[in-house]
Scaffold this active site. Structure first.
Site, mmCIF file in Angstrom:
data_model
loop_
_atom_site.group_PDB
_atom_site.id
_atom_site.type_symbol
_atom_site.label_atom_id
_atom_site.label_comp_id
_atom_site.label_asym_id
_atom_site.label_seq_id
_atom_site.Cartn_x
_atom_site.Cartn_y
_atom_site.Cartn_z
ATOM 1 N N ASP A 36 0.844 -1.188 0.000
ATOM 2 C CA ASP A 36 0.000 0.000 0.000
ATOM 3 C C ASP A 36 0.885 1.245 0.000
ATOM 4 O O ASP A 36 1.599 1.495 0.970
ATOM 5 C CB ASP A 36 -0.896 -0.036 1.250
ATOM 6 C CG ASP A 36 -2.140 0.816 1.091
ATOM 7 O OD1 ASP A 36 -2.102 1.748 0.259
ATOM 8 O OD2 ASP A 36 -3.127 0.548 1.780
ATOM 9 N N ASP A 37 0.844 1.980 -1.086
ATOM 10 C CA ASP A 37 1.629 3.226 -1.192
ATOM 11 C C ASP A 37 3.144 2.998 -1.138
ATOM 12 O O ASP A 37 3.891 3.928 -0.854
ATOM 13 C CB ASP A 37 1.264 4.236 -0.088
ATOM 14 C CG ASP A 37 -0.137 4.795 -0.235
ATOM 15 O OD1 ASP A 37 -0.846 4.394 -1.183
ATOM 16 O OD2 ASP A 37 -0.521 5.631 0.594
ATOM 17 N N CYS A 76 -5.641 3.895 -4.414
ATOM 18 C CA CYS A 76 -5.817 2.517 -3.947
ATOM 19 C C CYS A 76 -7.076 1.784 -4.421
ATOM 20 O O CYS A 76 -6.974 0.709 -5.008
ATOM 21 C CB CYS A 76 -5.728 2.465 -2.439
ATOM 22 S SG CYS A 76 -6.539 3.842 -1.615
ATOM 23 N N HIS A 139 -11.067 -2.586 0.368
ATOM 24 C CA HIS A 139 -11.203 -1.304 -0.335
ATOM 25 C C HIS A 139 -12.059 -1.323 -1.587
ATOM 26 O O HIS A 139 -11.929 -0.462 -2.454
ATOM 27 C CB HIS A 139 -9.821 -0.711 -0.649
ATOM 28 C CG HIS A 139 -9.689 0.669 -0.093
ATOM 29 N ND1 HIS A 139 -8.748 1.565 -0.502
ATOM 30 C CD2 HIS A 139 -10.433 1.309 0.842
ATOM 31 C CE1 HIS A 139 -8.889 2.697 0.159
ATOM 32 N NE2 HIS A 139 -9.910 2.558 0.983
ATOM 33 N N ASP A 275 0.110 -0.835 -4.843
ATOM 34 C CA ASP A 275 -1.154 -0.374 -5.452
ATOM 35 C C ASP A 275 -1.049 0.951 -6.176
ATOM 36 O O ASP A 275 -1.836 1.241 -7.068
ATOM 37 C CB ASP A 275 -2.278 -0.334 -4.400
ATOM 38 C CG ASP A 275 -2.034 0.693 -3.302
ATOM 39 O OD1 ASP A 275 -0.873 1.147 -3.133
ATOM 40 O OD2 ASP A 275 -3.000 1.055 -2.612
ATOM 41 N N ASN A 276 -0.079 1.786 -5.759
ATOM 42 C CA ASN A 276 0.155 3.062 -6.452
ATOM 43 C C ASN A 276 1.496 3.586 -5.967
ATOM 44 O O ASN A 276 2.136 2.969 -5.118
ATOM 45 C CB ASN A 276 -0.977 4.073 -6.209
ATOM 46 C CG ASN A 276 -1.414 4.182 -4.767
ATOM 47 O OD1 ASN A 276 -2.536 3.828 -4.413
ATOM 48 N ND2 ASN A 276 -0.523 4.633 -3.895
#
Ligand code: NAG
Ligand code: NAG
Ligand code: NAG
Ligand code: NAG
Ligand code: NAG
Length: 506
Positions: A36-37, A76, A139, A275-276
């Site tokens: 995540d991130d 996300c 999410h 995710d990004n």
């Protein structure tokens, strides 16, 4: 064990016609590790100097690094929806039209979620007996119909939203932690920390049950507010963010080690990505690095969408390889289906492509037909000839030479030579001129032959020859009276039909 907080997840697999071309393909377990991130520049192997990722760096050395790997969206929820549906957010509904070009996601107040019309990877994998678990952040909507167990997953340990506060505030609920279909603790999301063994336990249970599995390990410790457990706090040189990376890296090492311990490492496809891009707006202690790339999360500059990516599958993916092909998280959907031997949905447009030729370094086979005969097959660098000839002696003696000045004995022959019991095999990399057949006694020959034979068998098993259109000839069918000839006064009278089998000397 604490580090296992990370969420495990499995990639889904889509099958296509290519699937059948993977010789002796097993149906592997699938693990998709989605950070995540986390940024491209957070991995040692991509140049991060703070040395927090020895396990990921080793994973890359044992597998394939993909420096040109992308997410489908710089935020996300849309990115995760794209991964699990194989479709761009604009297709699967994870976007907003409230304003122009704005990122949207699924905070607690969001009404929507993943559409019932979408097909998710675990739903498809189930058709081949896979058991699927998501560990970590979902999410894709938190209302009952949108939750993981309603959308193909068999098990879930994690949270439906980001682990934002405020905590224990009367005006806003806490983010819950679910264990399968019920909440485990309506509490801080960081309560996930002691439950790090969820992924390992799942892998163990499925392995004992001899059940193919998909683990979607969607851990979110590197998403602000960044967290790490005691063992890792203060251990990195990059503040709490670096500590979280260290813990995730440790957990990844534990999972890969577990696969080896259970003896299923060569039967488990593992893909690591994020995710990004890193959330550089969160400040240095709360965010990672996007390496040389511009900006970060929320943007469509490279820093927002270029992701760290490693594919790992011992014995199948070449160790220490680097592949510069452009690829995307949506490809994990299609690739997973292909690996599982499942046909992708054909009632909708998929954006994900099958990466197996890239990952397995197994280029598409080339079939060399001459008329009705499969003369030769190329797979990778190897080309096996089952039949050889150039042209007949009769034609050759008339001066028709198909290989002038470059005859190869026993290869460019003037009789049709059959080699089906012992094909002639050439390595087209070292020997593009097909002059030096491999020795049939060599291991190289045997290895190449066994791989090519499987492809040929597959091809023949599924071959349904069409009705041959080029067998019969007849003078009567010539262009005696083409349309419009009347106006020009150019029509000729066709002769009587007198068909014969055409003669094809070559
Ligand atoms: C989660 O629920 C399952 C039953 O659905 C149970 O066996 C397991 O112990 C629970 N795990 C935790 C951490 O509560
Ligand atoms: C960032 O983390 C470092 C190391 O833990 C600490 O010394 C520093 O004060 C932190 N900076 C901020 C802005 O919180
Ligand atoms: C994994 O390795 C074992 C031992 O070398 C072998 O027997 C098995 O066929 C391999 N499985 C796969 C899927 O490659
Ligand atoms: C696999 O990759 C290597 C380079 O790493 C290349 O030499 C080889 O030809 C490739 N094999 C196939 C089948 O594409
Ligand atoms: C050609 O094949 C024959 C047997 O079919 C063999 O005796 C001969 O040595 C071969 N010639 C070459 C140049 O390989």
């Amino acid at each position: 064990m604490v580090a296992l907080t990370l969420i495990t997840f499995f990639g889904a697999i889509i099958c296509c016609s290519w699937t059948k071309s993977i010789p002796n393909a097993p149906t592997p377990n699938i693990i998709i590790m989605l950070m995540d991130d986390m940024g491209w520049g957070d991995l040692g192997v991509f140049g991060q100097p703070s040395k927090e990722t020895p396990n990921l760096d080793a994973m890359a050395a044992e597998g394939m690094l993909l420096p040109n790997f992308y997410t489908a969206n710089p935020l996300c929820s849309p990115s995760r929806a794209a991964l699990l549906t194989g479709r761009l957010p604009i297709r699967n509904g994870f976007y907003t039209t409230n304003a122009h070009a704005r990122n949207a996601y699924t905070p607690q107040e969001i009404v929507g979620g993943i559409s019932k019309d979408e097909i998710l990877l675990p739903q498809l994998l189930k058709t081949k007996g896979y058991v699927s678990k998501i560990v970590g952040k979902w999410h894709l909507g938190h209302r009952p119909q949108y939750l993981p167990l309603k959308n193909g997953f068999d098990e879930w340990f994690g949270s439906p939203n980001c682990h934002f506060g405020p905590y224990n505030d009367q005006s806003k609920p806490n983010i819950p932690v679910y264990n399968n279909s019920e909440i485990k603790a309506e509490n801080l999301y960081t309560n996930l920390l002691p439950h790090d063994s969820e992924g390992l336990d799942f892998i163990l249970r499925q392995t004992k049950a001899q059940q193919p599995f998909f683990l979607y390990w969607a851990v979110d410790a590197t998403h602000a507010p960044v967290y790490a457990s005691k063992r890792f706090l203060g251990k990195s040189q990059r503040g709490r963010y670096g500590d979280a990376v260290m813990e995730l890296d440790y957990s990844i090492g534990q999972i890969l080690k577990w696969l080896r311990t259970l003896g299923i490492d060569n039967n488990t496809f593992v893909f690591f990505t994020s995710d990004n891009g890193a959330a550089v707006m969160s400040g240095p202690n709360e965010s990672g690095s996007n390496g040389p790339f511009l900006c970060g999360k929320e943007t469509t500059f490279e820093g927002g969408m270029r992701e760290p990516a490693i594919a790992w599958w011992p014995g199948h993916i070449k160790e220490g390889s680097v592949n510069f092909q452009l690829a995307n998280v949506m490809d994990l959907f299609t690739t997973s289906l292909v690996l599982a031997g499942i046909n992708p949905p054909d009632d909708r447009i998929l954006d994900g492509l099958d990466l197996t030729p890239v990952l397995l370094n197994s280029s598409q086979p080339i079939f060399y037909y001459r008329g009705n005969e499969l003369m030769a097959v190329r797979l990778g660098q190897y080309k096996a000839h089952y039949w050889t000839w150039s042209n007949s002696w009769e034609e050759f003696k008339k001066g028709i030479n198909f290989c002038p000045g470059e005859e190869v004995p026993n290869v460019t022959t003037h009789e049709q030579k059959e080699h089906t019991l012992q094909p002639l095999i050439f390595h087209l990399g070292r020997d593009p001129g097909e002059k030096f057949p491999l020795s049939v006694l060599s291991k190289e020959y045997q290895d190449a032959l066994s791989r090519i034979s499987a492809v040929v068998q597959q091809h023949k098993d599924t071959l349904v020859p069409g009705i041959p259109q080029l067998n019969m000839c007849d003078i009567a069918v010539m262009n005696w009276a083409p349309a419009g000839c009347e106006k020009l006064g150019k029509c000729l009278k066709p002769p009587e039909s007198n068909p014969w089998k055409c003669d094809w000397p070559h």
